[in-house]
Design a protein around this motif. Structure first.
Motif, PDB file in Angstrom:
ATOM      1  N   VAL A 212      -2.552  -3.348  -3.579  1.00  0.00           N
ATOM      2  CA  VAL A 212      -2.965  -3.644  -4.405  1.00  0.00           C
ATOM      3  C   VAL A 212      -2.150  -2.699  -5.064  1.00  0.00           C
ATOM      4  CG1 VAL A 212      -4.727  -4.510  -5.760  1.00  0.00           C
ATOM      5  CG2 VAL A 212      -5.413  -4.061  -3.414  1.00  0.00           C
ATOM      6  N   ILE A 213      -1.071  -3.842  -5.231  1.00  0.00           N
ATOM      7  CA  ILE A 213       0.457  -2.945  -6.475  1.00  0.00           C
ATOM      8  C   ILE A 213       0.014  -3.618  -7.444  1.00  0.00           C
ATOM      9  CG2 ILE A 213       2.411  -2.758  -4.589  1.00  0.00           C
ATOM     10  CD1 ILE A 213       2.924  -5.427  -5.378  1.00  0.00           C
ATOM     11  N   ASP A 214       0.343  -2.946  -8.989  1.00  0.00           N
ATOM     12  CA  ASP A 214       0.475  -3.548 -10.504  1.00  0.00           C
ATOM     13  C   ASP A 214       0.888  -4.926 -10.463  1.00  0.00           C
ATOM     14  OD1 ASP A 214       0.604  -0.467 -10.134  1.00  0.00           O
ATOM     15  OD2 ASP A 214       2.450  -0.373 -11.319  1.00  0.00           O
ATOM     16  N   GLY A 215      -0.473  -5.741 -11.391  1.00  0.00           N
ATOM     17  CA  GLY A 215       0.062  -6.671 -11.139  1.00  0.00           C
ATOM     18  C   GLY A 215      -1.109  -7.784 -10.704  1.00  0.00           C
ATOM     19  N   TRP A 216      -1.569  -7.141  -9.442  1.00  0.00           N
ATOM     20  CA  TRP A 216      -2.668  -8.011  -8.263  1.00  0.00           C
ATOM     21  C   TRP A 216      -3.866  -7.440  -8.492  1.00  0.00           C
ATOM     22  CZ3 TRP A 216      -0.125 -11.560  -5.531  1.00  0.00           C
ATOM     23  CH2 TRP A 216       1.051 -11.952  -5.609  1.00  0.00           C
ATOM     24  N   GLU A 217      -4.780  -8.407  -8.237  1.00  0.00           N
ATOM     25  CA  GLU A 217      -5.980  -7.417  -7.735  1.00  0.00           C
ATOM     26  C   GLU A 217      -6.972  -8.463  -6.407  1.00  0.00           C
ATOM     27  OE1 GLU A 217      -8.058  -9.323 -11.459  1.00  0.00           O
ATOM     28  OE2 GLU A 217      -8.270 -11.145 -10.862  1.00  0.00           O
ATOM     29  N   LYS A 218      -7.604  -7.787  -6.219  1.00  0.00           N
ATOM     30  CA  LYS A 218      -8.684  -8.505  -4.953  1.00  0.00           C
ATOM     31  C   LYS A 218      -9.366  -9.365  -5.901  1.00  0.00           C
ATOM     32  CE  LYS A 218      -9.300  -3.503  -2.874  1.00  0.00           C
ATOM     33  NZ  LYS A 218     -10.502  -2.633  -2.906  1.00  0.00           N
ATOM     34  N   ALA A 219      -9.186 -10.767  -4.909  1.00  0.00           N
ATOM     35  CA  ALA A 219     -10.104 -11.847  -4.786  1.00  0.00           C
ATOM     36  C   ALA A 219     -11.458 -11.309  -4.521  1.00  0.00           C
ATOM     37  CB  ALA A 219     -10.003 -12.827  -4.504  1.00  0.00           C
ATOM     38  N   GLU A 220     -12.463 -11.857  -5.339  1.00  0.00           N
ATOM     39  CA  GLU A 220     -13.850 -11.983  -5.366  1.00  0.00           C
ATOM     40  C   GLU A 220     -14.712 -13.134  -4.839  1.00  0.00           C
ATOM     41  OE1 GLU A 220     -15.680  -8.919  -4.453  1.00  0.00           O
ATOM     42  OE2 GLU A 220     -13.768  -7.803  -5.713  1.00  0.00           O
TER      43      GLU A 220
ATOM     44  N   ALA B  71       9.643  -5.553  10.642  1.00  0.00           N
ATOM     45  CA  ALA B  71       7.921  -4.643  10.919  1.00  0.00           C
ATOM     46  C   ALA B  71       7.079  -4.666   9.736  1.00  0.00           C
ATOM     47  CB  ALA B  71       8.696  -2.918  10.878  1.00  0.00           C
ATOM     48  N   VAL B  72       5.818  -5.271  10.376  1.00  0.00           N
ATOM     49  CA  VAL B  72       4.414  -5.426  10.128  1.00  0.00           C
ATOM     50  C   VAL B  72       3.579  -3.955  10.158  1.00  0.00           C
ATOM     51  CG1 VAL B  72       2.813  -6.511   8.792  1.00  0.00           C
ATOM     52  CG2 VAL B  72       5.134  -7.312   9.164  1.00  0.00           C
ATOM     53  N   ALA B  73       3.158  -3.078   9.627  1.00  0.00           N
ATOM     54  CA  ALA B  73       2.263  -2.370  10.520  1.00  0.00           C
ATOM     55  C   ALA B  73       2.637  -1.549  11.772  1.00  0.00           C
ATOM     56  CB  ALA B  73       0.847  -2.725  10.632  1.00  0.00           C
ATOM     57  N   GLY B  74       3.712  -1.377  11.453  1.00  0.00           N
ATOM     58  CA  GLY B  74       4.894  -1.097  12.775  1.00  0.00           C
ATOM     59  C   GLY B  74       4.450  -1.679  13.795  1.00  0.00           C
ATOM     60  N   ARG B  75       4.274  -2.685  14.106  1.00  0.00           N
ATOM     61  CA  ARG B  75       4.626  -4.521  14.617  1.00  0.00           C
ATOM     62  C   ARG B  75       5.546  -4.660  14.504  1.00  0.00           C
ATOM     63  NH1 ARG B  75       0.696  -5.601  18.719  1.00  0.00           N
ATOM     64  NH2 ARG B  75      -0.824  -3.529  19.311  1.00  0.00           N
ATOM     65  N   SER B  76       6.583  -5.332  15.363  1.00  0.00           N
ATOM     66  CA  SER B  76       7.094  -6.201  15.144  1.00  0.00           C
ATOM     67  C   SER B  76       7.382  -7.944  14.899  1.00  0.00           C
ATOM     68  CB  SER B  76       8.505  -6.905  16.540  1.00  0.00           C
ATOM     69  OG  SER B  76       9.577  -7.324  16.451  1.00  0.00           O
TER      70      SER B  76
ATOM     71  N   LYS C 134       6.187  -4.653   3.313  1.00  0.00           N
ATOM     72  CA  LYS C 134       6.005  -3.859   3.605  1.00  0.00           C
ATOM     73  C   LYS C 134       5.110  -2.668   3.506  1.00  0.00           C
ATOM     74  CE  LYS C 134       9.601   0.124   2.218  1.00  0.00           C
ATOM     75  NZ  LYS C 134      10.809   0.620   1.347  1.00  0.00           N
ATOM     76  N   GLY C 135       3.779  -2.403   2.710  1.00  0.00           N
ATOM     77  CA  GLY C 135       2.955  -1.990   2.568  1.00  0.00           C
ATOM     78  C   GLY C 135       1.335  -2.170   3.352  1.00  0.00           C
ATOM     79  N   ILE C 136       1.715  -2.795   4.642  1.00  0.00           N
ATOM     80  CA  ILE C 136       0.206  -3.317   5.176  1.00  0.00           C
ATOM     81  C   ILE C 136       0.640  -2.737   6.064  1.00  0.00           C
ATOM     82  CG2 ILE C 136      -0.072  -4.785   6.677  1.00  0.00           C
ATOM     83  CD1 ILE C 136       1.034  -7.678   5.403  1.00  0.00           C
TER      84      ILE C 136
ATOM     85  N   GLY D 259      -6.648   3.013   8.996  1.00  0.00           N
ATOM     86  CA  GLY D 259      -6.987   4.300   9.460  1.00  0.00           C
ATOM     87  C   GLY D 259      -5.832   4.462   9.761  1.00  0.00           C
ATOM     88  N   ASP D 260      -4.422   3.784   9.429  1.00  0.00           N
ATOM     89  CA  ASP D 260      -3.380   3.926   9.615  1.00  0.00           C
ATOM     90  C   ASP D 260      -2.427   4.233   8.010  1.00  0.00           C
ATOM     91  OD1 ASP D 260      -0.571   4.899   9.899  1.00  0.00           O
ATOM     92  OD2 ASP D 260      -0.072   3.796  11.346  1.00  0.00           O
ATOM     93  N   ASN D 261      -1.643   5.377   7.524  1.00  0.00           N
ATOM     94  CA  ASN D 261      -1.655   5.959   6.357  1.00  0.00           C
ATOM     95  C   ASN D 261      -0.444   5.626   6.560  1.00  0.00           C
ATOM     96  OD1 ASN D 261      -3.883   4.726   4.888  1.00  0.00           O
ATOM     97  ND2 ASN D 261      -4.682   6.787   5.262  1.00  0.00           N
ATOM     98  N   ALA D 262       0.312   6.103   7.772  1.00  0.00           N
ATOM     99  CA  ALA D 262       1.606   6.460   7.555  1.00  0.00           C
ATOM    100  C   ALA D 262       2.686   4.724   8.085  1.00  0.00           C
ATOM    101  CB  ALA D 262       2.139   7.976   8.540  1.00  0.00           C
ATOM    102  N   THR D 263       2.047   4.294   9.445  1.00  0.00           N
ATOM    103  CA  THR D 263       2.884   3.226   9.445  1.00  0.00           C
ATOM    104  C   THR D 263       3.505   1.814   8.828  1.00  0.00           C
ATOM    105  OG1 THR D 263       2.249   3.838  11.711  1.00  0.00           O
ATOM    106  CG2 THR D 263       3.336   1.966  12.030  1.00  0.00           C
ATOM    107  N   GLY D 264       4.696   1.960   8.475  1.00  0.00           N
ATOM    108  CA  GLY D 264       4.429   0.570   6.943  1.00  0.00           C
ATOM    109  C   GLY D 264       5.383  -0.749   7.855  1.00  0.00           C
ATOM    110  N   GLY D 265       6.229  -1.101   7.670  1.00  0.00           N
ATOM    111  CA  GLY D 265       7.188  -1.685   7.154  1.00  0.00           C
ATOM    112  C   GLY D 265       8.088  -1.912   6.735  1.00  0.00           C
ATOM    113  N   GLY D 266       9.417  -3.160   6.984  1.00  0.00           N
ATOM    114  CA  GLY D 266      10.099  -3.945   6.482  1.00  0.00           C
ATOM    115  C   GLY D 266      10.924  -4.812   7.232  1.00  0.00           C
ATOM    116  N   VAL D 267      11.293  -5.066   6.186  1.00  0.00           N
ATOM    117  CA  VAL D 267      13.309  -6.138   7.091  1.00  0.00           C
ATOM    118  C   VAL D 267      13.768  -6.366   7.445  1.00  0.00           C
ATOM    119  CG1 VAL D 267      13.982  -8.379   5.917  1.00  0.00           C
ATOM    120  CG2 VAL D 267      12.190  -8.153   4.389  1.00  0.00           C
ATOM    121  N   GLY D 268      13.865  -6.755   8.448  1.00  0.00           N
ATOM    122  CA  GLY D 268      15.066  -6.252   9.304  1.00  0.00           C
ATOM    123  C   GLY D 268      16.558  -7.357   9.631  1.00  0.00           C
TER     124      GLY D 268
END
Length: 322
Positions: free
Chosen positions: A146-154, A237-242, A298-300, A304-313
């Protein structure tokens, strides 16, 4: 589960001074005085429990007590016996109109469970504190930032985990309130396809229609989709997955339009289902920057895993498409 007591002599629910025969299913007309209990004792485990005080009073005493001691002991025993019978009557209850002239069936004494029972407060496990900076999608085993300018929807439709921009505005088309951005995640169930590339390419039109097309009430809040341009697509890469993503710039009948992106990847939990994350951002001065799409993807993380992120290939450039 209730248990019917076996045949035997029990305190008569209608006459506390006598005992009555229970044949295992109903009361009979056979009665006796409590003094006969020595010859045919009441079934053990049913009726009132013996009073420890009676044993103490009737225990043998020194011979010096004489007749007076015997009279006192017999009188005390009689009081205890009457008390036991009355107690049995209270436990067994009153006559319920048994056609055979008796009251309700004698109830077996319930055993005392020595095992302590936890109270509601003790047995209820405390809920973990929700992290306001993370949206959890337990079904797919991922979290979204939940980055700046966004919120969780209820209270979102279909219970899909959703991020949204907090501000609303009057939709340019049909009446209603619109938001400048939205992100949802869901499990792929409409196809057995497991290729992230095929899934992202196949989903992008549905993702566009879900935001800028007709809603469930056939409203067109943006006047419908009039066209689109493919901005880019490629591996990610999303949550360490292709995974694979496709992004369109969408033109609408009313308003300035916006950007829509579909991201497909495989979950890391259970049977590893395929997951689609859809992102949309309006073209408007008050809308968040387009770079938020990349930041969120990138932040997905896997739950339980706070280290494995992602990024655009690798990606391909913008491609006009009608």
């Amino acid at each position: 589960m209730s248990m019917t007591p076996p045949p035997g002599w029990y305190p008569d629910p209608n006459q506390p001074a006598v005992e009555r025969w229970w044949d295992g299913t109903a009361w009979t007309e056979h009665r006796r005085t409590p003094g006969h209990a020595q010859a045919a004792p009441v079934q053990q485990g049913f009726g009132p429990a013996p009073d420890p005080a009676a044993t103490a009073v009737m225990a043998p005493t020194a011979s010096s007590g004489g007749g007076r001691a015997k009279v006192i002991a017999l009188a005390a025993a009689g009081v205890v016996l009457v008390t036991a019978i009355v107690t049995g009557v209270v436990v067994l209850g009153k006559d319920d109109g048994d056609p055979r002239g008796g009251g309700p069936a004698p109830s077996p004494s319930a055993p005392t469970d020595p095992t302590p029972t936890a109270t509601a407060t003790e047995s209820k496990s405390a809920s973990p504190t929700s992290d306001p900076n993370v949206l959890v999608d337990d079904l797919n085993g991922i979290t979204l930032p939940v980055i700046d300018g966004w919120e969780k929807a209820e209270g979102v439709i279909n219970d899909e985990p959703t991020l949204q921009t907090p501000d609303t505005f009057d939709c340019p088309g049909d009446p209603g309130l619109c938001r400048y951005g939205e992100v949802t995640s869901h499990t792929v169930t409409s196809t057995d396809e497991t290729s992230p590339k095929a899934l992202a390419r196949g989903d992008i039109k549905d993702a566009t229609d879900s935001v800028y097309g007709k809603d469930v009430l056939d409203n067109e809040h943006y006047g419908g989709v009039s066209g689109h341009t493919k901005v880019k697509e490629g591996t990610v890469a999303v949550a360490g997955r292709s995974g694979y993503y496709v992004r369109w710039k969408v033109r609408t009948g009313k308003g300035a339009g916006g950007y829509v992106q579909s991201v497909a990847f495989k979950s890391s939990i259970g049977s590893e289902p395929m997951v689609i994350v859809r992102l949309s951002i309006d073209i408007a001065e008050a809308a968040p920057p387009l770079s938020d799409m990349d930041r969120i993807v990138k932040g997905i993380r896997s739950v339980g895993d706070n280290a494995t992120g992602g990024g655009v290939g690798e990606d391909v450039g913008a491609t006009p498409d009608s």
